[in-house]
Design an enzyme around this catalytic site. Structure first.
Site, mmCIF file in Angstrom:
data_model
loop_
_atom_site.group_PDB
_atom_site.id
_atom_site.type_symbol
_atom_site.label_atom_id
_atom_site.label_comp_id
_atom_site.label_asym_id
_atom_site.label_seq_id
_atom_site.Cartn_x
_atom_site.Cartn_y
_atom_site.Cartn_z
ATOM 1 N N CYS A 90 -12.768 -1.683 9.116
ATOM 2 C CA CYS A 90 -12.660 -2.302 8.017
ATOM 3 C C CYS A 90 -13.949 -2.026 7.062
ATOM 4 O O CYS A 90 -13.538 -1.737 6.000
ATOM 5 C CB CYS A 90 -12.877 -3.784 8.285
ATOM 6 N N CYS A 95 -10.480 -1.671 4.649
ATOM 7 C CA CYS A 95 -10.427 -2.915 3.794
ATOM 8 C C CYS A 95 -11.664 -2.421 2.667
ATOM 9 O O CYS A 95 -11.413 -2.729 1.414
ATOM 10 C CB CYS A 95 -10.755 -4.077 4.421
ATOM 11 N N LYS A 98 -11.071 0.805 0.616
ATOM 12 C CA LYS A 98 -9.768 0.632 -0.112
ATOM 13 C C LYS A 98 -9.690 0.046 -1.005
ATOM 14 O O LYS A 98 -9.431 0.105 -2.251
ATOM 15 C CB LYS A 98 -9.020 0.352 1.241
ATOM 16 N N GLY A 229 4.458 8.648 5.147
ATOM 17 C CA GLY A 229 4.458 7.342 5.719
ATOM 18 C C GLY A 229 4.824 5.964 4.609
ATOM 19 O O GLY A 229 4.720 6.479 3.337
ATOM 20 N N ALA A 230 5.055 5.070 4.999
ATOM 21 C CA ALA A 230 5.620 4.035 4.274
ATOM 22 C C ALA A 230 4.920 2.537 4.573
ATOM 23 O O ALA A 230 5.432 1.482 4.092
ATOM 24 C CB ALA A 230 6.886 3.744 4.299
ATOM 25 N N SER A 231 3.689 2.497 5.378
ATOM 26 C CA SER A 231 3.055 1.520 5.845
ATOM 27 C C SER A 231 2.181 0.989 4.576
ATOM 28 O O SER A 231 2.061 1.791 3.668
ATOM 29 C CB SER A 231 1.987 1.845 7.078
ATOM 30 N N TYR A 232 1.650 -0.183 4.954
ATOM 31 C CA TYR A 232 0.860 -0.659 3.565
ATOM 32 C C TYR A 232 -0.420 0.281 3.499
ATOM 33 O O TYR A 232 -0.995 0.441 2.332
ATOM 34 C CB TYR A 232 0.210 -2.013 4.122
ATOM 35 N N VAL A 233 -1.042 1.249 4.562
ATOM 36 C CA VAL A 233 -2.139 2.202 4.532
ATOM 37 C C VAL A 233 -1.339 3.150 3.342
ATOM 38 O O VAL A 233 -2.019 3.629 2.580
ATOM 39 C CB VAL A 233 -2.492 2.526 5.786
ATOM 40 N N ALA A 234 -0.228 3.506 3.878
ATOM 41 C CA ALA A 234 0.397 4.740 2.868
ATOM 42 C C ALA A 234 0.485 4.163 1.393
ATOM 43 O O ALA A 234 0.215 5.096 0.551
ATOM 44 C CB ALA A 234 1.729 5.019 3.366
ATOM 45 N N LEU A 235 1.059 3.127 1.192
ATOM 46 C CA LEU A 235 1.144 2.749 0.094
ATOM 47 C C LEU A 235 0.104 2.369 -0.764
ATOM 48 O O LEU A 235 0.010 2.573 -1.993
ATOM 49 C CB LEU A 235 2.375 1.448 -0.043
ATOM 50 N N GLU A 236 -0.853 1.803 -0.259
ATOM 51 C CA GLU A 236 -2.254 1.542 -0.640
ATOM 52 C C GLU A 236 -3.034 2.527 -1.353
ATOM 53 O O GLU A 236 -3.422 2.883 -2.430
ATOM 54 C CB GLU A 236 -3.084 0.748 0.066
ATOM 55 N N GLY A 321 0.850 5.038 10.946
ATOM 56 C CA GLY A 321 0.662 4.311 12.207
ATOM 57 C C GLY A 321 -0.829 4.489 12.747
ATOM 58 O O GLY A 321 -1.323 5.506 12.462
ATOM 59 N N ASP A 363 -7.329 -5.557 17.014
ATOM 60 C CA ASP A 363 -6.221 -4.434 16.956
ATOM 61 C C ASP A 363 -5.693 -3.803 18.402
ATOM 62 O O ASP A 363 -4.550 -3.497 18.492
ATOM 63 C CB ASP A 363 -6.535 -3.294 16.112
ATOM 64 N N HIS A 501 -3.237 -23.740 -16.053
ATOM 65 C CA HIS A 501 -2.804 -23.104 -17.014
ATOM 66 C C HIS A 501 -3.781 -22.602 -18.190
ATOM 67 O O HIS A 501 -4.713 -23.225 -18.464
ATOM 68 C CB HIS A 501 -1.635 -24.067 -17.994
ATOM 69 N N GLU A 506 0.107 -20.678 -11.270
ATOM 70 C CA GLU A 506 0.708 -21.793 -11.500
ATOM 71 C C GLU A 506 2.189 -21.896 -11.417
ATOM 72 O O GLU A 506 3.044 -22.768 -11.099
ATOM 73 C CB GLU A 506 0.318 -22.552 -12.778
#
Length: 526
Positions: A90, A95, A98, A229-236, A321, A363, A501, A506
């Site tokens: 992290c 984290c 990133k 890859g298409a994991s959250y790591v890849a897309l981020e 992964g 993990d 608002h 909201e």
């Protein structure tokens, strides 16, 4: 005993440092050695293997409770030679860097918006990778130092050594210099986390590719990048690379964000595509070669047609992964059971492994979400159970998280697919809306993918099973609603909550249209 200690030391110095004895073969005698008889051995109430978020939290909590605690941590350099300090994934390669690079990309978008709000911004706008990387890396180094100081302040002994079990109460740690240290403890916690997976069957993958272990420590811009890859790591990673102006392509074998709500995942991908990230869908790489000019030639195959194609890139980033760091711990020899398919450690609800005084958190443990906050809380609760007369267990239900793609995706609870599978389509009501953030209006930003849905039980009072939010500051929005959902909020209670608002959050308390109704869920006014 002296003879046994000598035999132990000799075995430790054997070829490949393989530990050749079995715990059961040394029953009794070694247990005595493990309690401090062996020369130079150090003994603790708690030994934590792994200096990441979960391990550090557990160690510090135990020390606060008055126990003698040690932490051992060692970072094996990545295949590309990247290494870092105390703090785990992290802090060093996850984290923290990133989110900072994600913020750099968001700032680029805000600069583009600025002239709509009257700011005169000189064109063209350029991004300096070296300056960003240096700032991010310096912050990470400060966190490394901070963790060292915190351990010292709490009188936790820190060893920068690579540890492996020699019996069920004792580990041998090997320093970079080759020096060996024997440590024993009444309780041992394994919190070694994981590392990125490499597709070693692909020619050139290991030699020429990098992973998230490397991207945040690059001194020079990665240039034109292929993210596999298409994991959250890849897309981020692909998201912030595109956001700072780099030519970025994502190669994905199947679906994006496996394990997340797939409607939301598709919208994340659509937004990335509309903002410049290119996608090669249904493709797998087969070979990487380095060209004379240093660029990388990647060959891939379309899984549907079988057709092969090639492209030239400066960097190939593997994000396919992660694998747990269990292979070098010698767990089999001490009877700690692992899942043979994924190499994760099997634990019960109290984080206990198959050996009663050995535990695993974070993990590396089977069935746990790979999230920093869950590891931290699990570590603290474990220390309190061991040394603080507590019986509180970690609750892994309704854990919120956010994917920091350019348009952020926050969620808590069940996906729509999970809710249907668990309760049946006829028992589920989904309330949803497409909305436009106010800050997108003057800047004339496209808000086609800004979307919210609330997954509920159909029967009154319609218990909320899951919230999915796609839009700016999704993490900040989701965190607050997570408390309500954790406390058993119903749809009726959400609708009686007064919104702030004008905010994006909201919009959650204004969700009146259900999917079942078939009505247009687009928000058209305040």
């Amino acid at each position: 005993m002296a003879a046994m200690a000598a035999a132990m030391a000799a075995a430790l110095r054997g070829p490949g440092r393989r530990f050749r004895w079995r715990t059961q073969a040394l029953a009794g005698g070694v247990r005595g050695a493990a309690r401090g008889v062996a020369a130079g051995q150090q003994n603790y109430d708690l030994l934590v293997i792994g200096g990441g978020s979960g391990g550090l939290a557990c160690a510090k909590e135990a020390a606060q409770l008055g126990r003698k605690v040690a932490v051992v941590d060692y970072v094996e350099p990545s295949p590309q030679g990247t290494k870092w300090g105390l703090g785990g994934t992290c802090v060093n390669v996850g984290c923290i860097p990133k989110k900072l690079m994600h913020q750099a990309a968001l700032l680029g978008g805000m600069i583009q918006d600025a002239h709509h709000y009257g700011w005169e911004v000189a064109q063209p706008i350029r991004h300096d990778w070296r300056k960003m990387a240096e700032a991010v890396q310096n912050h990470v180094k400060s966190l490394n130092w901070g963790h060292r100081v915190q351990l010292q302040d709490r009188k936790v002994k820190y060893f920068n050594i690579k540890a492996s079990f020699i019996n069920e109460h004792t580990v041998c740690g090997i320093a970079k210099s080759g020096k060996e240290t024997l440590l024993s403890a009444d309780h041992i916690v394994i919190a070694t986390g994981g590392r990125p997976r490499y597709p070693t069957h692909i020619e050139g993958a290991l030699e020429y590719g990098i992973t998230s272990d490397d991207i945040f420590w690059l001194k020079e811009s990665p240039g034109k990048t292929l993210v596999v890859g298409a994991s959250y790591v890849a897309l981020e990673c692909a998201g912030f690379l595109t956001g700072i102006g780099l030519d970025t392509t994502v190669m994905m074998r199947s679906i994006p964000l496996r394990g997340f709500d797939q409607q939301m995942s598709s919208l994340v991908m659509e937004h990335m595509e509309s903002h410049g990230t290119q996608f090669l869908k249904g493709c797998i790489p087969t070979c990487i070669k380095r060209l004379p000019d240093g660029q990388l030639q990647v060959t891939w195959e379309d899984r549907t047609s079988g057709k092969k194609d090639t492209g030239i890139f400066d960097t190939v980033l593997w994000a396919i992964g992660r694998i747990p760091e269990t292979r070098n711990l010698n767990l089999k020899e001490v009877g700690v059971n692992i899942n043979p398919e994924n190499q994760k450690i099997i634990v019960d609800a109290q984080d206990v492994t198959s050996v009663p005084h050995i535990y695993a958190i974070g993990d590396v443990a089977e069935g746990r979400p790979e999230l920093t906050p869950t590891a931290i809380m699990a570590g603290k609760l474990l220390a309190q159970r061991l040394f603080g007369q507590s019986s509180d267990l970690m609750d892994y239900n309704n854990v919120p998280t956010t994917v920091f793609t350019p348009l952020e995706y926050g969620c808590v609870g069940l996906s729509e697919e999970e809710a249907v599978a668990r309760h049946g389509q006829e028992h589920i009501e989904v309330y949803h809306a497409y909305y436009k953030p106010l800050e997108f209006t003057v800047a004339e930003r496209d808000a086609s993918q800004c979307y919210i849905k609330l997954v509920c039980l159909k029967e009154p009072p319609q218990l909320v099973l899951g919230l999915h939010f796609l839009g700016p500051n999704a993490g900040e929005v989701t965190q607050g609603f997570a408390l309500g959902i954790k406390c058993g909020a119903s749809y009726a209670q959400v609708m009686r909550t007064v919104g702030i608002h004008p905010t994006c959050s909201e919009e959650v308390v204004k969700l009146r249209i259900s999917k079942r109704s078939g009505l247009d869920p687009t928000v058209t006014g305040c």
